[in-house]
Design an enzyme around this catalytic site. Structure first.
Site, mmCIF file in Angstrom:
data_model
loop_
_atom_site.group_PDB
_atom_site.id
_atom_site.type_symbol
_atom_site.label_atom_id
_atom_site.label_comp_id
_atom_site.label_asym_id
_atom_site.label_seq_id
_atom_site.Cartn_x
_atom_site.Cartn_y
_atom_site.Cartn_z
ATOM 1 N N HIS A 181 -14.256 10.641 -13.450
ATOM 2 C CA HIS A 181 -14.075 10.302 -15.193
ATOM 3 C C HIS A 181 -13.715 11.512 -15.451
ATOM 4 C CE1 HIS A 181 -14.103 5.935 -14.568
ATOM 5 N NE2 HIS A 181 -15.376 5.968 -14.972
ATOM 6 N N ARG A 192 -3.465 -4.078 -8.663
ATOM 7 C CA ARG A 192 -4.785 -3.925 -7.709
ATOM 8 C C ARG A 192 -5.953 -4.856 -8.624
ATOM 9 N NH1 ARG A 192 -2.956 1.217 -7.872
ATOM 10 N NH2 ARG A 192 -1.350 2.057 -5.950
ATOM 11 N N GLU A 202 3.561 -5.608 5.255
ATOM 12 C CA GLU A 202 2.902 -5.010 5.459
ATOM 13 C C GLU A 202 2.189 -4.888 6.399
ATOM 14 O OE1 GLU A 202 -0.349 -4.498 2.083
ATOM 15 O OE2 GLU A 202 -0.740 -6.655 2.479
ATOM 16 N N ASN A 239 2.545 1.965 2.514
ATOM 17 C CA ASN A 239 1.483 2.701 3.214
ATOM 18 C C ASN A 239 0.591 2.046 4.437
ATOM 19 O OD1 ASN A 239 1.348 3.931 0.908
ATOM 20 N ND2 ASN A 239 -0.127 2.752 -0.017
ATOM 21 N N ASP A 240 -0.003 0.771 4.603
ATOM 22 C CA ASP A 240 -0.138 0.379 5.372
ATOM 23 C C ASP A 240 0.965 -0.700 6.377
ATOM 24 O OD1 ASP A 240 -2.539 -0.901 5.232
ATOM 25 O OD2 ASP A 240 -2.747 -2.623 3.879
ATOM 26 N N ARG A 299 -5.142 5.823 8.364
ATOM 27 C CA ARG A 299 -4.557 6.628 7.532
ATOM 28 C C ARG A 299 -5.510 7.326 6.437
ATOM 29 N NH1 ARG A 299 -3.291 3.751 2.133
ATOM 30 N NH2 ARG A 299 -3.724 1.371 2.602
ATOM 31 N N CYS A 338 6.068 -1.572 -3.613
ATOM 32 C CA CYS A 338 4.746 -0.625 -4.381
ATOM 33 C C CYS A 338 3.788 0.476 -3.747
ATOM 34 C CB CYS A 338 4.202 -2.431 -4.946
ATOM 35 S SG CYS A 338 3.420 -3.195 -3.760
#
Length: 540
Positions: free
Chosen positions: A188, A295, A429, A452-453, A463, A500
Site C-alpha cells: 500500500h 478485474r 487469449e 498476456n495470456d 510468463r 486489454c
C-alpha cells in the site's frame, strides 16, 4: 558519492536533502495475567481507538490523494472488524492467559505468514497490512502516541520501511522522494507513492547507520537508482532530467478533454484497466473514456468466503455510477492459475496455467457464476455496463454461457427484480479462440484481446517463470498476425475489438494496432494520456 540500485515503484527524479527515519521499537514481552477479562477489554478498547485513527487517516488521504489512496485505510479497518483475526487474538488471551500486546503480536505474525506464503503477489503484499494493524494495536495497548515524522523542508525520505499511515501523515509538499530497504511493488505504501506521484524505490540495500539526515540524494525512478552525496555533474543531469519530466507532465495535462483521434482522422477509444471500485478515481483523473477491464476476481481475493450477490451488486453499481454513462466492461471472475482463494477448493495442479481457471470454473460450478451474473445484470440498470468472459476456447462454451444467462434472466423476472441485459463479449487469449474467431464473432457483441495470456499460450512460455523470460516476446510476428486475424474476423461481422493486455500500452505498437483497425485500447490509468498523445500524433 555512493550509488545504489533498487526496484522502482514510481518514475520521476528527486534531488534534495535526506531525512532518515528510524523506528524505535521495543520487542513485545510475553506476560502471564490473572485478569483475563481486563486484557480482553483492553484489546477491544484498543481496536475502537485504532478504528478512529484509521478514519482520521482515511479523511486526510481522501483530501490529499483521492479515493483510491484513502481506500487503503478502509481496508485496514476491515482487518480490525474481521472476526477470525480479532477472534484469534481473544482466543490466545483466554487460552494462554497472556497479555493483550503479546496476543496481538503473535496473531499478527501468524496471519502475515499465511499471506506471505501465497503465490499471488498482490496477496503476498497484504502481509504488510496485517503487520501494520497489529503494530497499531500494540502501540495503543502500550500507551504510546502516534508521532509524526519531523520534516522541516522538502526532503528525500530514507527508511527501513514505511507504513501507509506514516506516509499519509507526512506533509505531502515536503516529500521529494521515498527510498526504503524493504517493501514490495504491491504494498500500500508503493500504491500511495504512485498515487501521490512521488519518485520511489524499494529494496535498496542501504545501511541506515551510514546514511545521515542532511546528506544530499538523487532518486532516479526511471533507472531504479539512488545516489547519496552526488557530485556536481550528477546533480546537473538530475536537474535537467527533472525539468524535462515536468514539461512532459504539463504537455500530458493538455491531453485531458482532447479526443483520441489520429491526425488522419481515425478514432480509437482509450479505456482503463482497474481492479476495484476505488481505482475508478484513477481512471477519471486520467480522463479514461471508459473502463475496458474491471478485474472482478479481486472481489473474491483476500477473504474467507464468497462475496454475496449484494456485495458484488454494490461494487458494480458504484463503478457504473461513478463513470456516469461511460462504458464499464466487467470481466467475470478469472480465478485459478496465479489467483487462488482456499474457499474455492481448486486443488493443487501440476500446470495451473493450463488447468482449472477462468470460465472453466464458472461452467463447472455454475452456482458461483449465477450469483455474479445476477449482480451484474442488476447493476447494469445504473450505467453503461458490459460483460466479458475469460479463457474461451470453443463455441460450445459460449453457447453454454448463453443458456445460463437466459436462466438467470428468467429467475430475475420471476422474482420481480429489475435488471438489464448488457452487451456481452469474450476475451481472445488462446490460439484456439483466434482460429475460430470468425465463428465466435457471430455469437457475441465484441472481442477483447488479452495479449498476456495469448503470448504465453502461443509461444509455450510460462510468463511467471523467470528461467524462460528471455523467450517471452509479445512482439513476436505470430502474436501480431493473430491480433490482425481477430480484428478482420470481428469486423467482417460488424463487431468491435479491443486490447486489454499489457501490449495495448506499448507505444511501439500503437500505430500498427490503429492500422490493423483495433477499435479500443484498455491500459493502466496512468498510461491513458500518454497513449492519447501518441494516437494524436499518428498520420493514420
Amino acid at each position: 558519492m555512493m550509488r545504489l540500485g533498487g526496484k522502482s515503484v514510481q518514475n520521476g527524479i528527486a534531488l534534495g536533502p535526506v531525512v532518515v527515519l528510524k523506528r524505535q521499537t521495543e520487542p513485545v514481552r510475553r506476560e502471564k495475567v490473572s485478569d483475563v477479562e481486563a486484557e480482553l477489554e483492553a484489546v477491544r478498547t484498543a481496536a475502537v481507538r485504532a478504528g478512529e485513527e484509521l478514519w482520521e487517516l482515511y479523511d486526510k488521504a481522501l483530501r490529499e490523494v483521492g479515493e483510491s489512496g484513502a481506500a487503503i485505510f478502509e481496508a485496514h479497518r476491515m482487518v480490525l472488524l474481521d472476526e477470525e483475526y480479532m477472534g484469534s487474538v481473544c482466543d490466545r488471551i483466554r487460552g494462554d492467559r497472556v497479555n493483550a500486546s503479546w496476543a496481538v503480536a503473535v496473531t499478527g505474525e501468524h496471519f502475515a505468514e499465511i499471506f506471505a506464503g501465497m503465490d499471488d503477489d498482490y496477496m503476498k503484499a497484504r502481509a504488510a497490512d496485517v503487520k501494520d494493524i497489529s503494530n497499531r494495536l500494540i502501540r495503543i495497548l502500550e500507551g504510546d502516541s502516534e508521532e509524526d515524522a519531523v520534516i522541516r523542508e522538502p526532503s528525500v525520505i530514507v527508511a527501513d520501511d514505511l507504513s501507509p499511515g506514516e506516509t499519509v501523515r507526512m506533509d505531502r509538499e515536503k516529500i521529494l522522494g521515498l527510498v526504503t530497504v524493504h517493501g514490495s511493488i504491491n504494498s500500500h505504501t508503493a500504491i500511495l507513492a504512485r498515487t501521490m506521484n512521488i519518485p520511489a524505490l524499494i529494496g535498496v540495500p542501504v545501511n541506515l547507520e551510514e546514511i545521515r539526515t542532511g546528506m544530499t540524494a538523487v532518486v532516479d525512478g526511471f533507472k531504479g537508482e539512488v545516489t547519496f552525496e552526488p557530485d556536481e555533474e550528477t546533480c546537473r543531469l538530475a536537474q535537467e532530467k527533472r525539468e524535462e519530466e515536468r514539461e512532459k507532465i504539463r504537455l500530458l495535462e493538455e491531453m485531458k478533454g482532447q479526443e483520441s483521434v489520429t491526425a488522419g482522422g481515425k478514432r480509437i477509444r482509450l479505456y482503463a484497466n482497474i481492479g476495484s471500485v476505488s481505482d475508478v478515481e484513477d481512471a477519471l483523473e486520467n480522463d479514461a473514456e471508459g473502463i475496458g477491464l474491471f478485474r472482478s476476481e479481486f472481489l473474491y481475493l483476500g477473504r474467507e468466503s464468497f462475496p454475496t450477490e449484494e456485495e458484488q451488486f454494490q461494487a458494480y453499481r458504484q463503478a457504473a455510477q461513478r463513470m456516469a454513462g461511460k462504458k464499464v466492461i466487467i470481466r467475470t471472475l478469472d480465478m485459478g492459475a496465479d489467483k487462488q482463494a482456499d474457499y474455492f477448493n481448486l486443488g493443487k495442479e501440476e500446470n495451473p496455467a493450463l488447468g482449472y481457471r477462468g470460465i472453466r470454473i464458472c461452467l463447472k460450478q455454475p452456482e458461483i457464476f449465477r450469483v455474479q451474473l445476477r449482480a451484474i445484470l442488476r447493476a447494469a440498470i445504473f450505467g453503461n455496463i458490459s460483460i466479458m468472459y475469460p479463457m474461451i476456447t470453443a463455441v460450445e462454451e459460449v453457447l453454454q454461457i448463453c443458456e445460463i444467462m437466459k436462466e438467470v434472466q428468467e429467475e430475475l423476472e420471476a422474482e420481480g427484480i429489475p435488471y438489464r441485459c448488457p452487451e456481452q463479449g469474450i476475451m481472445i487469449e488462446t490460439p484456439a479462440a483466434v482460429m475460430i474467431s470468425d465463428e465466435l464473432a457471430q455469437l457475441v457483441d465484441f472481442f477483447s484481446i488479452g495479449t498476456n495470456d495469448l503470448t504465453q499460450y502461443t509461444l509455450a512460455v510460462d510468463r511467471q517463470n523467470e528461467k524462460v523470460a528471455d523467450f517471452y516476446n509479445p512482439h513476436h510476428k505470430a502474436i501480431l498476425r493473430m491480433i490482425e486475424m481477430v480484428v478482420e474476423n470481428a469486423h467482417r461481422h460488424g463487431k468491435w475489438v479491443g486490447i486489454c493486455g499489457e501490449l495495448g500500452a506499448d507505444p511501439e505498437l500503437t500505430e500498427e494496432f490503429v492500422r490493423m483497425g483495433v477499435d479500443e485500447l484498455s491500459v493502466a490509468p496512468a498510461m491513458v494520456l500518454q497513449l492519447r498523445r501518441k494516437v494524436r500524433e499518428l498520420e493514420v
